[in-house]
Design a protein around this motif. Structure first.
Motif, PDB file in Angstrom:
ATOM      1  N   PHE A 124       0.831  -1.207   0.000  1.00  0.00           N
ATOM      2  CA  PHE A 124       0.000   0.000   0.000  1.00  0.00           C
ATOM      3  C   PHE A 124       0.865   1.256   0.000  1.00  0.00           C
ATOM      4  CE2 PHE A 124      -2.781   3.366   1.138  1.00  0.00           C
ATOM      5  CZ  PHE A 124      -4.024   2.986   0.668  1.00  0.00           C
ATOM      6  N   GLN A 125       1.820   1.326   0.911  1.00  0.00           N
ATOM      7  CA  GLN A 125       2.637   2.531   1.023  1.00  0.00           C
ATOM      8  C   GLN A 125       3.529   2.704  -0.206  1.00  0.00           C
ATOM      9  OE1 GLN A 125       0.537   3.567   4.027  1.00  0.00           O
ATOM     10  NE2 GLN A 125       1.318   1.494   4.148  1.00  0.00           N
ATOM     11  N   VAL A 126       4.095   1.592  -0.711  1.00  0.00           N
ATOM     12  CA  VAL A 126       4.938   1.684  -1.908  1.00  0.00           C
ATOM     13  C   VAL A 126       4.123   2.231  -3.075  1.00  0.00           C
ATOM     14  CG1 VAL A 126       6.007   0.282  -3.720  1.00  0.00           C
ATOM     15  CG2 VAL A 126       6.673  -0.046  -1.344  1.00  0.00           C
ATOM     16  N   CYS A 127       2.949   1.643  -3.320  1.00  0.00           N
ATOM     17  CA  CYS A 127       2.152   2.069  -4.476  1.00  0.00           C
ATOM     18  C   CYS A 127       1.617   3.482  -4.266  1.00  0.00           C
ATOM     19  CB  CYS A 127       0.997   1.100  -4.718  1.00  0.00           C
ATOM     20  SG  CYS A 127       1.600  -0.515  -5.207  1.00  0.00           S
ATOM     21  N   SER A 128       1.258   3.816  -3.038  1.00  0.00           N
ATOM     22  CA  SER A 128       0.725   5.141  -2.764  1.00  0.00           C
ATOM     23  C   SER A 128       1.776   6.216  -3.032  1.00  0.00           C
ATOM     24  CB  SER A 128       0.253   5.211  -1.316  1.00  0.00           C
ATOM     25  OG  SER A 128      -0.127   6.522  -0.986  1.00  0.00           O
ATOM     26  N   ILE A 129       3.017   5.978  -2.590  1.00  0.00           N
ATOM     27  CA  ILE A 129       4.064   6.990  -2.747  1.00  0.00           C
ATOM     28  C   ILE A 129       4.584   7.007  -4.184  1.00  0.00           C
ATOM     29  CG2 ILE A 129       6.379   7.655  -2.032  1.00  0.00           C
ATOM     30  CD1 ILE A 129       4.338   8.303   0.102  1.00  0.00           C
ATOM     31  N   MET A 130       4.830   5.821  -4.736  1.00  0.00           N
ATOM     32  CA  MET A 130       5.372   5.739  -6.102  1.00  0.00           C
ATOM     33  C   MET A 130       4.413   6.360  -7.125  1.00  0.00           C
ATOM     34  SD  MET A 130       7.655   3.927  -8.203  1.00  0.00           S
ATOM     35  CE  MET A 130       7.591   3.487  -9.948  1.00  0.00           C
ATOM     36  N   THR A 131       3.106   6.124  -6.960  1.00  0.00           N
ATOM     37  CA  THR A 131       2.151   6.725  -7.891  1.00  0.00           C
ATOM     38  C   THR A 131       1.846   8.164  -7.491  1.00  0.00           C
ATOM     39  OG1 THR A 131       0.244   6.014  -6.590  1.00  0.00           O
ATOM     40  CG2 THR A 131       1.031   4.487  -8.273  1.00  0.00           C
ATOM     41  N   THR A 132       2.459   8.626  -6.407  1.00  0.00           N
ATOM     42  CA  THR A 132       2.293   9.989  -5.867  1.00  0.00           C
ATOM     43  C   THR A 132       0.873  10.262  -5.376  1.00  0.00           C
ATOM     44  OG1 THR A 132       1.722  11.225  -7.891  1.00  0.00           O
ATOM     45  CG2 THR A 132       4.045  10.791  -7.504  1.00  0.00           C
ATOM     46  N   THR A 133       0.190   9.202  -4.882  1.00  0.00           N
ATOM     47  CA  THR A 133      -1.159   9.388  -4.344  1.00  0.00           C
ATOM     48  C   THR A 133      -1.100   9.998  -2.943  1.00  0.00           C
ATOM     49  OG1 THR A 133      -1.877   7.471  -5.611  1.00  0.00           O
ATOM     50  CG2 THR A 133      -3.353   8.234  -3.858  1.00  0.00           C
ATOM     51  N   GLY A 134      -0.495   9.269  -2.010  1.00  0.00           N
ATOM     52  CA  GLY A 134      -0.361   9.814  -0.668  1.00  0.00           C
ATOM     53  C   GLY A 134      -1.375   9.304   0.335  1.00  0.00           C
ATOM     54  N   TYR A 135      -2.225   8.327  -0.043  1.00  0.00           N
ATOM     55  CA  TYR A 135      -3.042   7.657   0.969  1.00  0.00           C
ATOM     56  C   TYR A 135      -2.132   6.839   1.868  1.00  0.00           C
ATOM     57  CZ  TYR A 135      -7.621   8.618  -1.112  1.00  0.00           C
ATOM     58  OH  TYR A 135      -8.762   9.224  -1.568  1.00  0.00           O
ATOM     59  N   THR A 136      -2.553   6.620   3.120  1.00  0.00           N
ATOM     60  CA  THR A 136      -1.729   5.798   3.994  1.00  0.00           C
ATOM     61  C   THR A 136      -2.604   4.813   4.763  1.00  0.00           C
ATOM     62  OG1 THR A 136      -1.909   7.490   5.718  1.00  0.00           O
ATOM     63  CG2 THR A 136       0.068   7.530   4.380  1.00  0.00           C
ATOM     64  N   THR A 137      -2.023   3.659   5.100  1.00  0.00           N
ATOM     65  CA  THR A 137      -2.689   2.712   5.993  1.00  0.00           C
ATOM     66  C   THR A 137      -1.854   2.519   7.248  1.00  0.00           C
ATOM     67  OG1 THR A 137      -1.600   0.788   5.031  1.00  0.00           O
ATOM     68  CG2 THR A 137      -3.691   1.444   4.055  1.00  0.00           C
ATOM     69  N   ALA A 138      -0.685   3.170   7.276  1.00  0.00           N
ATOM     70  CA  ALA A 138       0.199   3.007   8.436  1.00  0.00           C
ATOM     71  C   ALA A 138       1.040   4.266   8.567  1.00  0.00           C
ATOM     72  CB  ALA A 138       1.103   1.801   8.232  1.00  0.00           C
ATOM     73  N   ASN A 139       1.482   4.571   9.790  1.00  0.00           N
ATOM     74  CA  ASN A 139       2.356   5.716   9.991  1.00  0.00           C
ATOM     75  C   ASN A 139       3.789   5.299   9.667  1.00  0.00           C
ATOM     76  OD1 ASN A 139       3.823   7.892  10.746  1.00  0.00           O
ATOM     77  ND2 ASN A 139       3.004   8.028  12.830  1.00  0.00           N
ATOM     78  N   PHE A 140       4.178   5.483   8.402  1.00  0.00           N
ATOM     79  CA  PHE A 140       5.488   4.959   7.976  1.00  0.00           C
ATOM     80  C   PHE A 140       6.653   5.709   8.614  1.00  0.00           C
ATOM     81  CE2 PHE A 140       3.876   7.561   4.337  1.00  0.00           C
ATOM     82  CZ  PHE A 140       4.794   8.591   4.381  1.00  0.00           C
ATOM     83  N   GLU A 141       6.347   6.778   9.331  1.00  0.00           N
ATOM     84  CA  GLU A 141       7.424   7.473  10.038  1.00  0.00           C
ATOM     85  C   GLU A 141       7.907   6.666  11.241  1.00  0.00           C
ATOM     86  OE1 GLU A 141       8.375  12.174  10.519  1.00  0.00           O
ATOM     87  OE2 GLU A 141       6.328  11.526  10.854  1.00  0.00           O
ATOM     88  N   LYS A 142       7.111   5.651  11.627  1.00  0.00           N
ATOM     89  CA  LYS A 142       7.564   4.774  12.712  1.00  0.00           C
ATOM     90  C   LYS A 142       8.243   3.529  12.159  1.00  0.00           C
ATOM     91  CE  LYS A 142       4.570   6.566  16.238  1.00  0.00           C
ATOM     92  NZ  LYS A 142       3.220   6.508  16.785  1.00  0.00           N
ATOM     93  N   TRP A 143       8.348   3.422  10.864  1.00  0.00           N
ATOM     94  CA  TRP A 143       9.038   2.296  10.236  1.00  0.00           C
ATOM     95  C   TRP A 143      10.549   2.562  10.271  1.00  0.00           C
ATOM     96  CZ3 TRP A 143       5.840   1.083   5.128  1.00  0.00           C
ATOM     97  CH2 TRP A 143       4.593   0.586   5.492  1.00  0.00           C
ATOM     98  N   PRO A 144      11.360   1.530   9.917  1.00  0.00           N
ATOM     99  CA  PRO A 144      12.828   1.741   9.914  1.00  0.00           C
ATOM    100  C   PRO A 144      13.236   2.878   8.971  1.00  0.00           C
ATOM    101  CG  PRO A 144      12.307  -0.593   9.701  1.00  0.00           C
ATOM    102  CD  PRO A 144      11.010   0.132   9.619  1.00  0.00           C
TER     103      PRO A 144
END
Lengths: 480, 480
Positions: free
Chosen positions: A305-325
């Protein structure tokens, strides 16, 4: 500059824009909300549009190239101005800058928000907010598939070069015809997505808003925690698939729908786009399984979800990726810059340019080993013309140049380096959420006013393929 | 690959290297220190060098282009290996990786250190540490002025194109002759600087060490707090001036010394280089006066020092710029990438490339306004040949590509984003101090072992103008 002609065109644009304000009005009626902000905005936009049209209607004249650039840029600036009226008049935003930021973020399909609390807003206003995405997304497809090739900018000439297809004068003889065909495809795919989202449990209002956000690779949600608030694997996967569809070239969708089923896999850019997505998802799944999630399915779902959201420049999120590594955070920033395909609603540098830059870099290395060989750069089976190469090189350097200057300007306002850097990255690439104090769990409300204007400029410049806007800043543009 | 020939050359290189180890031995004697680490290293290097030379001495044969690349890359790798021996044998560093890191940082004139405590080290070892800078700096001038133009890489062809001058076959018919002339200039300017530093109060040992660090744009100091520990405006300004000299093209110094006094200001790159420095100093002085220093002279002195140190890729510091406003920190990171001039000891992308990329970007904008005009890219009065443009474009993209990949790899080791990003920026551009946990008041000791190897690779790749090293990674390089 043929100012009369431009003002006439802007009049037509505003009339159309005002008509689209009737849709959110319907939802405001239905949910028994105060309709004043929307109806007032509708009337103002319609009247200004009619006045411009009537006063500046001019005999049919050809738009010259410079007028084309000015029209597109002014079109987006004006749309955002009138599109901001419902936000401002309803006092949902603390200032006009904030309303304008939100509207520009909508029309440029960025999805960066200054709202700290979304769910309190009336449904009519939220519908309008999402609709600006959808209109902007359509505008960009027409712009990049019908107008840019005529202006001689961008990666689309290559698409034409590689395989004859539905670009401007190729599928249909006229821009208007091309635009109509693209509208139909856009509406069709949007309809399918909205239907699936309703199957997943959304009501019509939510399904339409999130469809607009997906198909335009925008990212505005009606929920505070974006798509994560539904906590539904079905909805997540539907949106993943439609984000990937929206980030692909719409000419390919047209061909597919007219029975040319192989067109996707005969297209070099599409193969590169899918390859980057697949490789990134695999890497994310592994890292997230090791560090964040205790089962592979969650890692795959949220990673994808996050990969496709960012790569396609959408910006929807299902998780707070700022807490990821840190690794996955930095990886997402890289994907921001790669972006979607040419002729899609996605932003960023675009896959086709990155692919060609990579090939060019490798070719330079080959030339060192074989200094006397003539090695031509190819896209599929055709050599890439020299002027297109030059345009892409220039684009990449100017993009980096503006990116760095804008980030530097943000630090001058006292913002920390990560926030400055990523807020510009997330707006110039039309993503929305970033890192630092503009992360997925935060918003752009706290950015100083000047910073908001800088980011508004970045959204516009990134959205209109850079040259279209920047060319207006050089003195030669204004000479007779 | 003509392996015998390469090994023979490396033998000669090691013999020279061993002879240079006699200088720090002299200081070790003088200061009555343990001479074992240095004398053992001297013997090992000399013996290995002699053995290689005797066994692989081959009839005079031409070096082919591929051998040239391999020789330069292997030359630096081997020098750093034997140069690390004194550090390792004396147990001054916790591991061989650390010793190798320090030696590579020296020879590539980076100046990134893994030492937490510098002043405890014996003088002989510190002298050797600084001497590696000076030798590496000279190596780079010969490499970029005498070898690169023959290999067809880099910005130096442009220098040749713009004005006939002391490059390879131009000043002197042979590489060896060119190299000798450049050595003389290098020694002459170094002598002047050392003399001035002694006037400023340094003893011979300190003056020489800091001259080596300046002239090579290296940055190793004999003090824990770098040049800041002298707290002398005179010393600061001497070093500022000589850093700027070291970051300029040595061909220009040659011309100046042979009576062509105008050569500096007939050179486009030099004018650009000075313009960037002057503008940056003005901006820094204003910002630092407003935020940090209570008088304009301190703001000017420390602003100028840090600007010149980072821009020339030296890395000396007189202030902990990590405590300065974010704006100045980010500004310094941008200067890291611009770097010095072609044919200098400075690293980075180099002024000439940045200048041409800017001009190219502007030209693309002009072409949009005048689509039918033919606008040629000029450097001074001469048009820039197409193959040089291609080489520069390829360089810029590959540089960014490697930079991003290396930063990503650093985050995989768990380092935060700023540290990952800036540690790679500070090594690939051969600066030394960065931001985050590798800031001017910190060092590289805490970086994980794999991270140290990544940064060692970055130093080498940045130093040898990218292509020289990267070309060895493509399969075609190894085909017959």
């Amino acid at each position: 500059m043929q100012l009369r002609l431009l003002l006439g065109f802007l009049g037509i644009l505003l009339i159309f824009l005002s008509l689209f304000m009737l849709f959110p009005l319907f939802f405001a009626f239905y949910y028994k909300e105060d309709i004043t902000p929307l109806s007032t905005s509708f009337l103002i936009t319609l009247v200004v549009g009619l006045l411009l049209f009537l006063f500046f209607r001019s005999p049919k004249r050809e738009l010259r190239i410079r007028d084309g650039f000015a029209l597109v840029t002014l079109g987006w600036i004006t749309s955002a101005f009138f599109g901001a009226l419902p936000f401002y008049l309803g006092h949902f935003f603390p200032s006009f800058v904030d309303s304008y930021f939100e509207a520009m973020s909508g029309f440029t399909t960025t999805g960066a928000s200054v709202l700290t609390e979304i769910e309190h807003l009336p449904k009519g206003i939220l519908f309008w907010r999402s609709l600006t995405h959808w209109l902007g997304g359509m505008g960009i497809i027409v712009f990049s598939l019908a107008l840019l090739p005529l202006l001689g900018v961008g990666g689309m000439q290559l698409f034409k070069a590689e395989s004859p297809g539905p670009v401007a004068d190729k599928i249909k003889p006229r821009i208007a015809e091309t635009a109509k065909t693209l509208w139909k495809i856009y509406i069709l795919i949007s309809g399918v997505e909205a239907f699936l989202l309703m199957l997943g449990g959304m009501n019509l209002f939510e399904a339409l808003c999130h469809t607009f956000g997906t198909m335009a690779t925008g990212g505005f949600s009606t929920k505070n925690t974006s798509i994560g608030s539904y906590n539904s694997a079905f909805i997540d996967w539907v949106i993943i698939i439609f984000m990937v569809v929206a980030g692909a070239n719409f000419s390919l969708h047209y061909r597919f729908l007219t029975g040319k089923f192989k067109s996707y896999f005969n297209n070099t850019e599409f193969k590169f786009y899918i390859a980057v997505i697949v490789v990134s998802i695999v890497i994310f799944t592994i890292i997230l399984r090791l560090h964040i999630y205790d089962n592979i399915f969650s890692a795959l779902r949220h990673g994808a979800f996050q990969v496709c959201s960012i790569m396609t420049t959408t910006g929807y999120t299902t998780a707070n990726f700022e807490k990821w590594p840190y690794f996955t955070q930095f990886f997402l920033v890289i994907l921001m810059f790669i972006g979607g395909s040419a002729g899609s609603t996605g932003g960023g540098i675009k896959c086709i340019r990155i692919y060609i830059l990579l090939k060019h870099g490798y070719r330079e290395l080959l030339k060192l080993v074989h200094p006397k060989a003539v090695i031509s750069l190819k896209m599929g089976k055709k050599a890439i013309p020299y002027d297109i190469l030059q345009s892409i090189w220039g684009f990449f350097f100017l993009f980096m140049f503006i990116f760095v200057l804008a980030s530097l300007a943000m630090t001058l306002l006292g913002l920390d380096i990560i926030t400055s850097f990523v807020s510009v990255a997330a707006t110039i690439n039309n993503i929305g959420p970033g890192l630092g104090t503009v992360g997925p769990a935060e918003n752009y409300a706290h950015i100083p006013v000047i910073g908001k204007w800088i980011l508004i400029f970045c959204m516009l410049v990134g959205r209109l393929e850079l040259y279209t806007v920047i060319v207006m800043f050089i003195p030669e543009f204004w000479k007779k």
